[in-house]
Design an enzyme around this catalytic site. Structure first.
Site, PDB file in Angstrom:
ATOM      1  CB  SER A 102     -10.544  67.426 -19.251  1.00 31.31           C
ATOM      2  OG  SER A 102     -11.182  67.070 -17.693  1.00 31.31           O
ATOM      3  CG  ASP A 241     -10.819  64.535 -14.825  1.00 31.23           C
ATOM      4  OD1 ASP A 241     -10.114  64.899 -13.869  1.00 31.23           O
ATOM      5  OD2 ASP A 241     -11.285  65.457 -15.525  1.00 31.23           O
ATOM      6  CG  ASP A 243      -7.567  67.358 -16.442  1.00 28.81           C
ATOM      7  OD1 ASP A 243      -8.662  66.920 -15.779  1.00 28.81           O
ATOM      8  OD2 ASP A 243      -7.477  68.710 -16.480  1.00 28.81           O
ATOM      9  CG  ASP A 245      -9.909  69.124 -13.687  1.00 29.97           C
ATOM     10  OD1 ASP A 245     -10.395  68.071 -14.148  1.00 29.97           O
ATOM     11  OD2 ASP A 245      -9.797  70.111 -14.363  1.00 29.97           O
TER      12      ASP A 245
END
Length: 446
Positions: A102, A241, A243, A245
């Site tokens: 992440s 960010d 990833d 999400d």
């Protein structure tokens, strides 16, 4: 329920250190594959990743693990976490895997698992997989070993899906948008989707080299985005960010807009359209009291959960809400996605901007947040919150803030830290309350 490997969002850690090693990744693939082998059909797993250098290593290790227990593997390459969840469901796969840490630095990595419905795994599934990791997993017969293939049009499938969530009667023609992809998983799909919808796109954070993910760019480092928006005269800036999400937005003046404001914007917009389910939204205990008061003034409610998008989603599913999220920018719109999706949330924000035909600084600022302060107190052991002296100070602070503010005190789930947060109408009072509690915790912790 205690976990040995799984944390609040999968398995995560520094790469080439336990548990984030190639050997562990292969074991996770074997264990998860064995757990989700149900029935006589050919079983399939979708694997995506972000742009970290270690993604190659972990991806190959997981392919070996899954194929060794008879699962076929579909590789989609660098893709957002929500894209993997969506593809898992749409491709009728038995499970999905996202290799990502992440918003963490590149040296970390993680493994997130999704079930066939595209939702993150239940506690029961994680416990069963952990037991298999530490046990003996039966391997497939030689003739039943799985195969691996790469799907080349995965990006196009997700772009088409994301665009389908934008109102058909609106366009982004002539709207100058800066999008910061954090040198992460959305570096190709996010700029493409916005361009295809007609926007004038300025893309930053789109040159990943394996080591620069989240490095001075993205939702956790918005300074570059702020500067670019102002310098280019853009109408709005969007930051994802690593990833993708998570979403943070910047208005045309360079001001950062957090998840609380964005949730308020989307929820009130959907309420006007008769689309909002549950009569409000779901957020965590960390969301600002200003959000709660704003929603109440609109006749809408706010239900709070423990910190973590997983808790938010569980409440949404259990109580019939379709908007929820966190102040940090994890926004879940369950009409479209099974997890937080930064690009889809951004498109809903852009829809409200286009409808209003007004500057972002006017449209995005829904309420004035109350003064809020969060401090962390590190301790070596024991349970300082159980100390009588600490409890007395907390009780006094709660009485002092009654009707004028709010107090949230919780131990971290990942490190020996007590988090003390207070918010209220009086900034000086908030600071004094937090400092008083932190001092009491430090004394109790020795």
């Amino acid at each position: 329920m205690a976990r040995k490997y799984f944390g609040t969002d999968g398995i995560r850690g520094a790469t080439n250190a336990h548990p984030m090693t190639a050997a562990m990744a292969m074991k996770v693939g074997m264990a998860a594959g064995a757990h989700f082998r149900r029935g006589d059909h050919r079983h399939r797993v979708v694997i995506g990743k972000d742009t970290r250098l270690s993604g190659y290593m972990l991806e190959n290790a997981m392919v070996a693990g899954f194929t060794s227990v008879g699962m076929d593997v579909v590789l989609v390459g660098p893709m957002p976490t929500p894209a993997v969840a969506m593809l898992t469901h749409s491709m009728r796969a038995d499970m999905g895997v996202m290799i990502s840490a992440s918003h963490n630095p590149y040296a970390d990595n993680g493994i997130k698992l999704f079930g066939p419905d595209g939702y993150k795994l239940s506690d029961e599934d994680e416990a069963a997989i952990e037991a298999l990791i530490d046990g003996e997993v039966p391997l497939a017969a030689s003739a039943d070993i799985g195969r691996a293939r790469r799907v080349e049009d995965a990006r196009g499938r997700y772009i088409h899906f994301a665009k389908s969530t934008f109102p058909a009667d609106l366009r982004l023609d002539g709207l100058k948008i800066v999008v910061d992809c954090a040198n992460g998983a959305a570096y190709q799909v996010a700029p493409s989707a916005l361009w295809e919808l007609g926007a004038d796109v300025i893309a930053i954070g789109v040159s990943p080299n394996g080591k620069n993910i989240n490095d001075g760019v993205g939702s956790t480092a918005p300074d570059t985005l702020c500067e670019t928006v102002v310098a280019s005269g853009a109408a709005i800036g969007i930051a994802l960010d690593g990833d993708a999400d998570r979403l943070i937005v910047v208005d045309e003046t360079g001001r950062v807009i957090d998840g609380d404001q964005l949730m308020a914007l989307i929820a009130t917009g959907w309420a006007r359209q008769g689309r909002l389910a549950g009569g409000g939204l779901v957020a965590t205990v960390m969301s600002n009291l200003g959000l709660e008061r704003h929603l109440s003034a609109q006749g809408l409610g706010l239900v709070r959960t423990a910190v973590g998008d997983r808790h938010v989603l569980e409440k949404m599913r259990g109580s019939g809400y379709n908007v929820g999220g966190e102040q940090s920018g994890h926004i879940i719109l369950s009409d479209y996605a099974t997890t937080g999706d930064g690009l889809v949330a951004a498109l809903q924000v852009l829809a409200e901007l286009v409808r209003a035909d007004a500057p972002a600084s006017e449209v995005l600022h829904r309420f004035d947040p109350l003064p809020q302060l969060l401090k962390n107190v590190r301790f070596k052991g024991g349970k300082p919150l159980d100390a009588i002296a600490v409890q007395e100070v907390i009780a006094g602070a709660e009485a002092e803030l009654a009707g004028r503010g709010r107090l949230v005190i919780r131990p971290s789930g990942t490190e020996p830290v007590i988090r003390v947060m207070a918010e209220g109408d009086d900034a000086a009072q908030v600071h004094a309350v937090v400092d008083r509690i932190c001092d009491a915790v430090r004394v109790a912790a020795g």
